[in-house]
Design a protein around this motif. Sequence first.
Motif, PDB file in Angstrom:
ATOM      1  N   MET A  60      21.157 -41.523   6.131  1.00 37.92           N
ATOM      2  CA  MET A  60      21.515 -42.578   7.044  1.00 37.92           C
ATOM      3  C   MET A  60      20.396 -42.742   8.066  1.00 37.92           C
ATOM      4  SD  MET A  60      24.709 -42.908   9.639  1.00 37.92           S
ATOM      5  CE  MET A  60      25.814 -42.696   8.277  1.00 37.92           C
ATOM      6  N   ILE A  61      19.999 -43.991   8.278  1.00 39.04           N
ATOM      7  CA  ILE A  61      18.884 -44.291   9.160  1.00 39.04           C
ATOM      8  C   ILE A  61      19.405 -44.799  10.505  1.00 39.04           C
ATOM      9  CG2 ILE A  61      16.806 -45.692   9.436  1.00 39.04           C
ATOM     10  CD1 ILE A  61      16.632 -45.695   6.340  1.00 39.04           C
ATOM     11  N   GLU A  66      25.992 -32.884  22.144  1.00 34.58           N
ATOM     12  CA  GLU A  66      26.867 -32.980  20.966  1.00 34.58           C
ATOM     13  C   GLU A  66      26.437 -34.086  20.009  1.00 34.58           C
ATOM     14  OE1 GLU A  66      30.877 -33.207  22.490  1.00 34.58           O
ATOM     15  OE2 GLU A  66      30.898 -31.058  22.890  1.00 34.58           O
ATOM     16  N   VAL A  67      25.137 -34.179  19.794  1.00 39.05           N
ATOM     17  CA  VAL A  67      24.566 -35.117  18.838  1.00 39.05           C
ATOM     18  C   VAL A  67      23.361 -34.436  18.197  1.00 39.05           C
ATOM     19  CG1 VAL A  67      23.086 -36.262  20.554  1.00 39.05           C
ATOM     20  CG2 VAL A  67      23.777 -37.495  18.502  1.00 39.05           C
ATOM     21  N   SER A  68      23.173 -34.678  16.921  1.00 33.82           N
ATOM     22  CA  SER A  68      22.040 -34.079  16.219  1.00 33.82           C
ATOM     23  C   SER A  68      21.727 -34.929  14.996  1.00 33.82           C
ATOM     24  CB  SER A  68      22.350 -32.637  15.801  1.00 33.82           C
ATOM     25  OG  SER A  68      23.477 -32.593  14.939  1.00 33.82           O
ATOM     26  N   GLU A 102      18.876 -29.654   5.582  1.00 35.10           N
ATOM     27  CA  GLU A 102      19.573 -30.715   4.859  1.00 35.10           C
ATOM     28  C   GLU A 102      20.965 -30.313   4.373  1.00 35.10           C
ATOM     29  OE1 GLU A 102      17.072 -32.227   1.739  1.00 35.10           O
ATOM     30  OE2 GLU A 102      15.606 -33.028   3.156  1.00 35.10           O
ATOM     31  N   ALA A 103      21.153 -29.077   4.015  1.00 35.02           N
ATOM     32  CA  ALA A 103      22.457 -28.634   3.503  1.00 35.02           C
ATOM     33  C   ALA A 103      23.482 -28.421   4.618  1.00 35.02           C
ATOM     34  CB  ALA A 103      22.295 -27.346   2.699  1.00 35.02           C
ATOM     35  N   GLU A 104      23.026 -28.448   5.851  1.00 35.14           N
ATOM     36  CA  GLU A 104      23.920 -28.244   6.997  1.00 35.14           C
ATOM     37  C   GLU A 104      24.391 -29.581   7.556  1.00 35.14           C
ATOM     38  OE1 GLU A 104      24.894 -25.155   8.002  1.00 35.14           O
ATOM     39  OE2 GLU A 104      23.743 -24.423   6.290  1.00 35.14           O
ATOM     40  N   ARG A 105      25.524 -29.553   8.229  1.00 37.40           N
ATOM     41  CA  ARG A 105      26.086 -30.752   8.847  1.00 37.40           C
ATOM     42  C   ARG A 105      25.370 -31.044  10.171  1.00 37.40           C
ATOM     43  NH1 ARG A 105      31.977 -32.460   9.218  1.00 37.40           N
ATOM     44  NH2 ARG A 105      32.021 -33.871  10.986  1.00 37.40           N
ATOM     45  N   ALA A 106      25.008 -32.300  10.369  1.00 38.24           N
ATOM     46  CA  ALA A 106      24.472 -32.759  11.652  1.00 38.24           C
ATOM     47  C   ALA A 106      25.460 -33.770  12.226  1.00 38.24           C
ATOM     48  CB  ALA A 106      23.101 -33.393  11.460  1.00 38.24           C
ATOM     49  N   ASN A 153      29.417 -37.543   8.468  1.00 39.02           N
ATOM     50  CA  ASN A 153      28.541 -36.436   8.877  1.00 39.02           C
ATOM     51  C   ASN A 153      28.465 -35.347   7.815  1.00 39.02           C
ATOM     52  OD1 ASN A 153      27.577 -37.192  11.472  1.00 39.02           O
ATOM     53  ND2 ASN A 153      29.538 -36.666  12.367  1.00 39.02           N
ATOM     54  N   SER A 154      29.562 -35.111   7.123  1.00 45.21           N
ATOM     55  CA  SER A 154      29.607 -34.030   6.129  1.00 45.21           C
ATOM     56  C   SER A 154      28.940 -34.397   4.813  1.00 45.21           C
ATOM     57  CB  SER A 154      31.057 -33.636   5.845  1.00 45.21           C
ATOM     58  OG  SER A 154      31.623 -33.034   6.975  1.00 45.21           O
TER      59      SER A 154
END
Length: 192
Positions: free
Chosen positions: A1-2, A23-25, A42-46, A61-62
Amino acid sequence: MIHYTAMESAEAALERLCDPQAEVSAHYLIGADGTLWQLVQEAERAWHAGAGSWRGQGDVNSRSIGIELDNRGDHPFSEPQMTCLEALLHGVMRRWDIAPEGVIGHSDMAPGRKSDPGPRFDWARLALRGLAAPVGRGDAPEVVCAASFRDRAQVAGYTAEVDEAALLEAVRLRYRPGARGPLEVADFTVLG
């Protein structure tokens, strides 16, 4: 997502994206000069998407990789930044088997709530390189109405529950950024 950062500098965005209180990443940040920072694996949730949906899936997000671009949204994206984004997208799409239709903007999954990467973002450039969905060449509808437009938009992936105006604005941000006024045939045909 851009996304675009909507901040004054990449450094300011980097500080905010790395601040736990904000609380944003995002997974990546690309500066206007083409500098690339990886902030989350990349494999982690941001935490970059928020409320919305794409192709009937919530909790974006997931299931997405967030890429922030250093831009306030009121000027074109720089050549070094776009070149870096293209290389990054190529790798991400290959690693995660993402089709061009899976590369979306924040405004695609959160119509009415978000407008990034905005009307100055060059989606056509990405589409020409196979890094985003191209403008469709769909048939003109027999009747131009909001219900049939919503049906066609949902098939294209726009499944967030929003009113007709927000949906039309999101589709136009992506495929017809200069378009204004009421719903028209061209709004249908760009969706394919």
